[in-house]
Design an enzyme around this catalytic site. Structure first.
Site, short mmCIF file in Angstrom:
data_model
loop_
_atom_site.label_atom_id
_atom_site.label_comp_id
_atom_site.label_asym_id
_atom_site.label_seq_id
_atom_site.Cartn_x
_atom_site.Cartn_y
_atom_site.Cartn_z
N CYS A 97 0.81 -1.22 0.00
CA CYS A 97 0.00 0.00 0.00
C CYS A 97 0.84 1.27 0.00
CB CYS A 97 -0.87 0.05 1.24
SG CYS A 97 -1.80 -1.43 1.56
N ARG A 153 4.94 0.10 -6.29
CA ARG A 153 4.99 -0.70 -5.08
C ARG A 153 3.95 -1.83 -5.08
NH1 ARG A 153 7.87 2.17 -1.07
NH2 ARG A 153 6.94 0.85 0.51
N TRP A 202 -3.30 -2.53 -1.23
CA TRP A 202 -2.93 -3.90 -1.60
C TRP A 202 -3.67 -4.77 -0.61
CZ3 TRP A 202 0.18 -8.08 0.27
CH2 TRP A 202 0.70 -8.93 -0.70
N ASN A 207 -1.46 1.91 6.05
CA ASN A 207 -0.65 0.79 5.56
C ASN A 207 -0.35 -0.11 6.74
OD1 ASN A 207 -0.52 2.13 3.16
ND2 ASN A 207 1.67 2.56 3.22
N GLY A 208 -0.33 -1.40 6.51
CA GLY A 208 -0.02 -2.33 7.60
C GLY A 208 -1.24 -3.15 7.96
N GLU A 238 18.79 -16.71 -8.21
CA GLU A 238 18.30 -15.37 -8.52
C GLU A 238 17.70 -15.35 -9.93
OE1 GLU A 238 17.49 -12.82 -7.06
OE2 GLU A 238 17.53 -11.22 -8.55
N LYS A 241 13.84 -14.34 -10.80
CA LYS A 241 13.47 -13.30 -11.76
C LYS A 241 12.45 -13.85 -12.75
CE LYS A 241 14.45 -10.39 -10.29
NZ LYS A 241 15.19 -10.28 -9.06
N GLU A 246 9.03 -14.35 -11.12
CA GLU A 246 8.38 -13.10 -10.73
C GLU A 246 7.69 -12.42 -11.91
OE1 GLU A 246 11.80 -11.01 -8.84
OE2 GLU A 246 10.33 -10.52 -7.31
N HIS A 286 20.44 -36.27 -7.10
CA HIS A 286 19.73 -36.55 -5.85
C HIS A 286 18.23 -36.24 -5.97
CE1 HIS A 286 23.56 -37.34 -4.01
NE2 HIS A 286 24.02 -36.20 -4.54
N LYS A 291 6.67 -4.00 -4.15
CA LYS A 291 8.09 -3.64 -4.17
C LYS A 291 8.71 -3.74 -2.78
CE LYS A 291 11.89 -2.23 -5.95
NZ LYS A 291 12.65 -3.27 -6.65
C1 AGP Z 1 13.10 -9.16 -5.84
O1 AGP Z 1 12.99 -9.23 -7.22
C2 AGP Z 1 11.87 -9.24 -5.09
N1 AGP Z 1 10.87 -8.38 -5.55
C3 AGP Z 1 11.94 -9.51 -3.61
O2 AGP Z 1 12.39 -10.82 -3.49
C4 AGP Z 1 12.82 -8.61 -2.71
O3 AGP Z 1 14.16 -8.79 -3.02
C5 AGP Z 1 12.54 -8.94 -1.24
O4 AGP Z 1 11.20 -8.66 -0.95
C6 AGP Z 1 13.44 -8.18 -0.29
O5 AGP Z 1 13.28 -6.82 -0.41
P1 AGP Z 1 14.32 -5.81 0.19
O6 AGP Z 1 15.61 -6.01 -0.53
O7 AGP Z 1 13.73 -4.46 -0.03
O8 AGP Z 1 14.47 -6.13 1.65
#
Ligand code: AGP
Length: 610
Positions: free
Chosen positions: A2, A27, A75, A100-101, A483, A487, A490, A506, A605
């Site tokens: 949010c 975000r 959100w 927010n929260g 990673e 990506k 996501e 394994h 975000k």
């Molecule tokens: C990365 O592509 C993600 N959107 C997510 O995994 C992110 O890295 C994670 O939420 C941690 O965020 P931060 O680095 O702001 O702590």
């Protein structure tokens, strides 16, 4: 997650609020709304599900005008994505709230407020904030006191802004767990959950601390701490570029941010990397004295930042001779762990506001870690404020939800940390020289690597109709494979898993067939021959492979393997270099699939709630 924007001004604030919401779109959100105190004393509210543009269009159809207002992108947590659940929430057309929260005890609050005669029009936890404050106002409290009294009843996390129709010249804001930043203007002041929202109107910010409640009028900002004491909070001049929100001609923020990597890595090294060594105390004043005592490093992070930490563990143990543990923050915070003697806690975060990482840092302080360092991209963020030492990654604002340039600058920071810690633990001169030489070459190597883009666009065509994929790497390339897989999931929604390739036999070998593309990262290092054996295991089972390889690794394309040569680089920076083609691959696959690259579904975000 949010977003909040609020303003008290002499001018009409509608445009400021809507522009602020647009700047927070990155975000992640599912609905948006705005409330204004109109000149005639009425409270107007417009809310829409979907994109901020729908709200903008709805506002344009009327004549909303107000000098005090609040706005929000929601959100969904409690209650579905509906207009009735979108913020701002009202209490009796008098109090308006954005939040927010999560208010964890909202059920019991609702019950007691219902008993007092309040009717709820949404399924949200937030509406109980509006009615609680209203109840205090009815008892004669000022808006400030009403909020101070109300927050005492809330359990959970909140960044909240409250407006009272009968006191139109002020906003009262409260922070516990969800960030809020006050923007200081001339004869006007602002509030937001992220400074990005306010950069068009100010560069001067006060970052509220845990438990703060503040009163904001056109001319004054007054902050009270968690004990209700009047406090002075530092005013910070933002160094985030105003146009950080522009795509600079790129189709998506993510692509822009991928291409910014040579520049931001150069920035991250500037003034920190000397010709033959790193500069002193680049991790903060007194850092070198602390590092001299460190015997163990515990790294905590989430998501992409966690992958940076995993890579760092290889470096810290291999080069710096320092033992290192790495854990996901959401696990660390809920289990009993053993603190090694003279342990340094290192958190990593792009945003500096990730709820789990912040909670882990707070727990670590109680557990007795010797000191804490954060590697972070946002100045003034909670992690930076609450850690003993901070290293700013200087990646600039990262708008795309999928982290790219933040990751490569985190890795750059860790190579420097490897030297800083290694000096006290037996880092050899040879390794130090190698890392320094490699870091000097890093920005230009990144440029060279970005130049292979065209090949990856073609490759993405072959890939986009697949439903599953497997990423393989060994040693410090294993976290890079992880990673790469993150990506791809996501932004293209293709299921992707990553394995250390020695683990293939394994279990994961059972998955191999022509419908499961296998992506391999293969720099020319001491594990190359082992990796080649793993590649053969995949080939023998009819797997189709895409290998990103150093040309001296001597892989050749054939009917089962497509090889993309990556420029040769020194070993210490290979994880950073091999990240680039994987970022590009996921970007171009997502482009073909037509997904929302910068705001992938269900993701935010900055994850400021648990
Ligand atoms: C990365 O592509 C993600 N959107 C997510 O995994 C992110 O890295 C994670 O939420 C941690 O965020 P931060 O680095 O702001 O702590």
């Amino acid at each position: 997650m949010c977003g909040i924007v609020g303003a008290v001004a002499e001018r009409n604030v509608v445009e400021i609020l809507l522009e602020g919401l647009k700047r927070l779109e990155y975000r992640g959100y599912d609905s948006a709304g705005v409330a204004l105190l109109e000149q005639d004393g009425s409270l107007t509210r417009i809310r829409r599900t979907g994109k901020v543009q729908e709200l903008v269009d709805a506002v344009a159809q009327g004549s909303a005008l107000g000098t005090t207002g609040i706005a929000h992108t929601r959100w969904a947590t409690h209650g579905g994505v509906t207009e009735a659940n979108a913020h701002p929430h009202f209490s009796s057309e008098r109090v308006a709230v954005v939040h927010n929260g999560i208010i964890e005890n909202y059920q019991s609050l609702r019950e007691s407020l219902r008993e007092k005669g309040y009717t709820f029009t949404s399924d949200t936890d937030t509406e109980s904030i509006a009615h609680s404050v209203h109840e205090e106002l009815k008892a004669g409290a000022s808006l400030l006191l009403a909020v101070q009294n109300s927050v005492k009843q809330f359990h959970g996390a909140y960044g909240t802004v409250i407006m009272d129709r009968e006191d139109p010249s002020r906003l009262v804001v409260a922070r516990s767990g969800s960030p809020l930043v006050i923007g200081l203007g001339l004869g006007e002041n602002f509030i937001a959950s992220d400074q990005m929202a306010l950069l068009p109107v100010t560069r001067r910010f006060i970052f509220l601390e845990e438990g703060d409640v503040a009163e904001i009028t056109r001319r004054e900002v007054t902050v009270f701490d968690k004990d209700g004491q009047l406090v002075e909070r530092e005013v910070i001049e933002s160094n985030v570029e105003h146009d950080a929100g522009d795509k600079a001609g790129y189709r998506h923020y993510m692509l822009k941010e991928i291409h910014e990597q040579p520049t931001v890595v150069r920035n991250a090294l500037k003034g920190r990397l000397g010709e033959k060594d790193i500069e002193a105390d680049i991790f903060g004043a007194g850092a070198d004295d602390i590092f001299a005592k460190v015997k163990h490093v515990q790294i905590i992070a989430c998501g992409t930042s966690y992958h940076a930490g995993m890579t760092a563990r290889y470096w810290l143990e291999q080069y710096a001779n320092v033992s290192c543990g790495i854990e996901i923050a959401s696990e660390f915070r809920y289990r009993k762990s053993v603190v090694h003697e003279n342990s340094l806690l290192v958190t990593i975060s792009q945003s500096g506001e990730t709820a789990d990482t912040l909670a882990a840092l707070r727990l670590a302080k109680e557990l007795g870690y010797m000191s804490s360092l954060t590697i972070c991209n946002v100045l003034g963020s909670s992690l930076v404020r609450e850690s003993d030492l901070a290293f700013m990654t200087k990646a600039g604002a990262e708008i795309g939800v999928a982290s790219t340039k933040a990751f490569t600058t985190q890795l750059t920071a860790f190579l420097m940390l490897t030297i800083a810690l290694g000096k006290h633990n037996g880092l050899s001169e040879e390794h130090k020289d190698n890392i320094i030489t490699a870091l000097h070459s890093l920005p230009s190597k990144l440029e060279e690597t970005l130049a292979i883009t065209q090949g990856i666009e073609d490759l993405a065509e072959e890939f986009a109709d697949k439903n599953h994929s497997l990423f393989l790497g060994r040693g410090d390339q294993y976290p890079i494979a992880m990673e790469g897989a993150l990506k791809l999931k996501e932004i293209s929604y293709i299921h992707a898993e990553a394995y250390a390739s020695g683990e293939l036999k394994h279990g994961p070998l059972a998955l191999i067939d022509e419908e499961m593309p296998v992506i391999v990262v293969a720099p020319n290092n001491e594990l190359l021959e082992k990796l080649k054996s793993n590649v053969e295991e995949v080939r023998a089972r009819g797997g189709i492979m895409y290998v990103f390889a150093d040309k001296d690794a001597h892989f050749a394309s054939d009917e089962t393997m497509r090889v993309i040569n990556v420029p040769h680089c020194e070993s210490p920076i290979a994880p950073i270099i091999y990240t680039i083609p994987l970022q590009l691959l996921s970007y171009y696959v997502a482009l073909i699939k037509g997904t929302d690259v910068d705001q992938p579904r269900n993701l935010a975000k900055s994850v400021t709630v648990e």
